[in-house]
Write an enzyme that holds these catalytic residues in place. Sequence first.
Site, short mmCIF file in Angstrom:
data_model
loop_
_atom_site.label_atom_id
_atom_site.label_comp_id
_atom_site.label_asym_id
_atom_site.label_seq_id
_atom_site.Cartn_x
_atom_site.Cartn_y
_atom_site.Cartn_z
N CYS A 3 0.86 -1.19 0.00
CA CYS A 3 0.00 0.00 0.00
C CYS A 3 0.89 1.23 0.00
O CYS A 3 1.74 1.40 0.88
CB CYS A 3 -0.91 0.00 1.23
SG CYS A 3 -1.74 1.58 1.50
N CYS A 6 0.71 3.26 3.22
CA CYS A 6 1.43 2.61 4.32
C CYS A 6 2.94 2.84 4.18
O CYS A 6 3.64 3.09 5.17
CB CYS A 6 1.13 1.11 4.35
SG CYS A 6 -0.52 0.70 4.96
N ASP A 29 -0.57 16.37 -1.04
CA ASP A 29 -0.88 15.57 -2.22
C ASP A 29 0.14 15.86 -3.32
O ASP A 29 0.52 17.01 -3.56
CB ASP A 29 -2.30 15.88 -2.71
CG ASP A 29 -2.82 14.81 -3.65
OD1 ASP A 29 -3.77 14.10 -3.27
OD2 ASP A 29 -2.29 14.68 -4.78
N HIS A 45 -4.09 0.55 8.56
CA HIS A 45 -4.64 0.43 7.22
C HIS A 45 -6.12 0.06 7.24
O HIS A 45 -6.51 -0.98 7.77
CB HIS A 45 -3.88 -0.62 6.40
CG HIS A 45 -4.36 -0.72 5.00
ND1 HIS A 45 -3.79 -0.01 3.96
CD2 HIS A 45 -5.38 -1.42 4.44
CE1 HIS A 45 -4.44 -0.26 2.84
NE2 HIS A 45 -5.41 -1.12 3.10
N ASN A 86 -13.02 9.82 -0.85
CA ASN A 86 -13.58 9.06 -1.97
C ASN A 86 -13.62 7.58 -1.59
O ASN A 86 -12.71 7.07 -0.94
CB ASN A 86 -12.71 9.26 -3.22
CG ASN A 86 -12.70 10.71 -3.67
OD1 ASN A 86 -13.72 11.39 -3.59
ND2 ASN A 86 -11.57 11.19 -4.15
N GLY A 92 -14.43 7.48 -7.12
CA GLY A 92 -13.18 8.02 -7.67
C GLY A 92 -11.97 7.74 -6.80
O GLY A 92 -10.96 8.43 -6.90
N HIS A 97 -6.36 3.16 0.74
CA HIS A 97 -6.02 3.38 2.15
C HIS A 97 -6.83 4.61 2.54
O HIS A 97 -6.65 5.69 1.95
CB HIS A 97 -4.51 3.62 2.32
CG HIS A 97 -4.06 3.79 3.74
ND1 HIS A 97 -3.06 3.02 4.31
CD2 HIS A 97 -4.46 4.64 4.71
CE1 HIS A 97 -2.86 3.40 5.56
NE2 HIS A 97 -3.70 4.40 5.82
N HIS A 99 -8.36 7.90 3.37
CA HIS A 99 -7.73 9.22 3.47
C HIS A 99 -8.76 10.30 3.29
O HIS A 99 -9.70 10.17 2.51
CB HIS A 99 -6.60 9.38 2.44
CG HIS A 99 -7.00 9.06 1.01
ND1 HIS A 99 -7.15 7.77 0.56
CD2 HIS A 99 -7.29 9.86 -0.04
CE1 HIS A 99 -7.49 7.79 -0.72
NE2 HIS A 99 -7.60 9.06 -1.10
N HIS A 101 -9.17 14.12 2.00
CA HIS A 101 -8.56 15.23 1.27
C HIS A 101 -8.95 16.51 1.99
O HIS A 101 -10.14 16.73 2.28
CB HIS A 101 -9.10 15.32 -0.16
CG HIS A 101 -8.77 14.16 -1.05
ND1 HIS A 101 -7.77 14.20 -2.00
CD2 HIS A 101 -9.33 12.92 -1.14
CE1 HIS A 101 -7.72 13.05 -2.64
NE2 HIS A 101 -8.66 12.26 -2.15
P1 AMP Z 1 -8.12 9.25 -4.20
O1 AMP Z 1 -8.20 9.38 -5.70
O2 AMP Z 1 -9.26 9.87 -3.48
O3 AMP Z 1 -7.87 7.81 -3.81
O4 AMP Z 1 -6.88 10.11 -3.75
C1 AMP Z 1 -5.57 9.62 -3.83
C2 AMP Z 1 -4.66 10.82 -3.84
O5 AMP Z 1 -3.37 10.38 -3.54
C3 AMP Z 1 -4.60 11.56 -5.18
O6 AMP Z 1 -5.03 12.90 -5.01
C4 AMP Z 1 -3.12 11.47 -5.56
O7 AMP Z 1 -2.63 12.62 -6.18
C5 AMP Z 1 -2.48 11.22 -4.22
N1 AMP Z 1 -1.20 10.53 -4.25
C6 AMP Z 1 -0.90 9.38 -4.89
N2 AMP Z 1 0.38 9.04 -4.67
C7 AMP Z 1 0.90 9.98 -3.84
C8 AMP Z 1 2.17 10.19 -3.26
N3 AMP Z 1 3.20 9.35 -3.45
N4 AMP Z 1 2.36 11.28 -2.47
C9 AMP Z 1 1.34 12.14 -2.26
N5 AMP Z 1 0.10 12.00 -2.78
C10 AMP Z 1 -0.11 10.93 -3.58
#
Ligand code: AMP
Length: 112
Positions: A3, A6, A29, A45, A86, A92, A97, A99, A101
Amino acid sequence: MDCIFCKIINGAIPCTKVYEDEALFAFRDIQPAAPVHILLVPKRHYSSLADLTETDAPLTARLLLTAARIADAEGLAADGYRVVTNIGRDGGQSVAHLHLHILGGRPLQWIH
Ligand code: AMP
Protein backbone atom coordinates in the site's frame (compact mmCIF):
# COMPACT_ATOMS: atom_id res chain seq x y z
CA MET A 1 1.01 -5.03 2.49
CA ASP A 2 1.67 -3.32 -0.82
CA CYS A 3 0.00 0.00 0.00
CA ILE A 4 1.56 3.27 -1.13
CA PHE A 5 0.17 5.23 1.83
CA CYS A 6 1.43 2.61 4.32
CA LYS A 7 4.86 3.04 2.70
CA ILE A 8 4.60 6.83 3.05
CA ILE A 9 3.63 6.46 6.72
CA ASN A 10 6.57 4.15 7.47
CA GLY A 11 9.02 6.35 5.55
CA ALA A 12 9.72 3.98 2.66
CA ILE A 13 8.32 6.53 0.18
CA PRO A 14 9.12 10.22 0.69
CA CYS A 15 6.45 12.82 1.25
CA THR A 16 6.01 16.35 2.48
CA LYS A 17 4.73 15.70 5.99
CA VAL A 18 2.29 18.16 7.49
CA TYR A 19 1.23 16.44 10.71
CA GLU A 20 1.79 13.26 12.68
CA ASP A 21 0.56 11.80 15.95
CA GLU A 22 0.34 8.24 17.25
CA ALA A 23 -2.71 7.41 15.13
CA LEU A 24 -2.75 9.84 12.20
CA PHE A 25 -0.42 11.10 9.47
CA ALA A 26 -0.88 13.97 7.01
CA PHE A 27 1.12 14.93 3.92
CA ARG A 28 0.77 17.10 0.83
CA ASP A 29 -0.88 15.57 -2.22
CA ILE A 30 1.62 14.94 -5.02
CA GLN A 31 -0.87 16.29 -7.60
CA PRO A 32 -2.54 19.16 -5.79
CA ALA A 33 -6.04 20.05 -6.99
CA ALA A 34 -5.98 23.32 -5.03
CA PRO A 35 -3.33 25.65 -3.55
CA VAL A 36 -3.62 23.63 -0.34
CA HIS A 37 -4.22 19.89 -0.83
CA ILE A 38 -3.37 17.67 2.11
CA LEU A 39 -4.12 14.00 2.66
CA LEU A 40 -4.91 12.91 6.23
CA VAL A 41 -4.73 9.17 6.87
CA PRO A 42 -4.96 6.79 9.81
CA LYS A 43 -1.69 4.95 10.35
CA ARG A 44 -3.64 1.72 10.62
CA HIS A 45 -4.64 0.43 7.22
CA TYR A 46 -8.32 0.64 6.30
CA SER A 47 -9.27 0.35 2.65
CA SER A 48 -11.79 3.19 2.84
CA LEU A 49 -14.42 4.78 5.05
CA ALA A 50 -16.55 1.73 4.31
CA ASP A 51 -14.07 -0.40 6.30
CA LEU A 52 -14.74 1.43 9.57
CA THR A 53 -16.96 -0.11 12.23
CA GLU A 54 -18.55 1.12 15.46
CA THR A 55 -15.37 0.38 17.37
CA ASP A 56 -13.58 2.89 15.15
CA ALA A 57 -15.86 5.76 16.20
CA PRO A 58 -13.15 7.52 18.28
CA LEU A 59 -10.70 7.33 15.36
CA THR A 60 -13.36 8.60 12.96
CA ALA A 61 -14.05 11.62 15.16
CA ARG A 62 -10.36 12.24 15.56
CA LEU A 63 -9.85 12.21 11.80
CA LEU A 64 -12.47 14.91 11.29
CA LEU A 65 -11.31 17.06 14.20
CA THR A 66 -7.70 16.80 13.07
CA ALA A 67 -8.68 17.75 9.51
CA ALA A 68 -10.24 20.93 10.87
CA ARG A 69 -7.15 21.68 12.98
CA ILE A 70 -4.83 21.17 10.01
CA ALA A 71 -7.02 23.41 7.84
CA ASP A 72 -6.86 26.06 10.53
CA ALA A 73 -3.07 25.75 10.78
CA GLU A 74 -2.86 26.11 6.98
CA GLY A 75 -4.78 29.39 7.18
CA LEU A 76 -7.93 28.03 5.53
CA ALA A 77 -10.46 28.57 8.32
CA ALA A 78 -11.44 32.15 7.45
CA ASP A 79 -12.32 31.57 3.79
CA GLY A 80 -13.39 27.95 4.10
CA TYR A 81 -12.23 24.67 2.67
CA ARG A 82 -13.40 21.17 1.79
CA VAL A 83 -12.85 17.81 3.48
CA VAL A 84 -13.75 14.85 1.30
CA THR A 85 -13.11 11.12 1.17
CA ASN A 86 -13.58 9.06 -1.97
CA ILE A 87 -14.87 5.51 -1.66
CA GLY A 88 -14.53 2.83 -4.31
CA ARG A 89 -14.71 3.01 -8.07
CA ASP A 90 -17.71 5.27 -8.47
CA GLY A 91 -16.39 7.52 -5.70
CA GLY A 92 -13.18 8.02 -7.67
CA GLN A 93 -10.91 6.38 -5.08
CA SER A 94 -7.49 5.60 -6.55
CA VAL A 95 -5.55 4.65 -3.39
CA ALA A 96 -7.13 1.94 -1.21
CA HIS A 97 -6.02 3.38 2.15
CA LEU A 98 -8.62 5.54 3.91
CA HIS A 99 -7.73 9.22 3.47
CA LEU A 100 -9.37 12.58 3.86
CA HIS A 101 -8.56 15.23 1.27
CA ILE A 102 -8.24 18.71 2.80
CA LEU A 103 -8.63 21.21 -0.03
CA GLY A 104 -8.56 24.98 0.06
CA GLY A 105 -6.94 28.23 -0.98
CA ARG A 106 -9.37 28.96 -3.82
CA PRO A 107 -13.14 28.78 -4.38
CA LEU A 108 -14.02 25.14 -5.09
CA GLN A 109 -16.66 23.98 -7.54
CA TRP A 110 -18.90 21.08 -6.64
CA ILE A 111 -18.16 17.80 -8.44
CA HIS A 112 -21.07 16.35 -10.43
P1 AMP B 1 -8.12 9.25 -4.20
O1 AMP B 1 -8.20 9.38 -5.70
O2 AMP B 1 -9.26 9.87 -3.48
O3 AMP B 1 -7.87 7.81 -3.81
O4 AMP B 1 -6.88 10.11 -3.75
C1 AMP B 1 -5.57 9.62 -3.83
C2 AMP B 1 -4.66 10.82 -3.84
O5 AMP B 1 -3.37 10.38 -3.54
C3 AMP B 1 -4.60 11.56 -5.18
O6 AMP B 1 -5.03 12.90 -5.01
C4 AMP B 1 -3.12 11.47 -5.56
O7 AMP B 1 -2.63 12.62 -6.18
C5 AMP B 1 -2.48 11.22 -4.22
N1 AMP B 1 -1.20 10.53 -4.25
C6 AMP B 1 -0.90 9.38 -4.89
N2 AMP B 1 0.38 9.04 -4.67
C7 AMP B 1 0.90 9.98 -3.84
C8 AMP B 1 2.17 10.19 -3.26
N3 AMP B 1 3.20 9.35 -3.45
N4 AMP B 1 2.36 11.28 -2.47
C9 AMP B 1 1.34 12.14 -2.26
N5 AMP B 1 0.10 12.00 -2.78
C10 AMP B 1 -0.11 10.93 -3.58
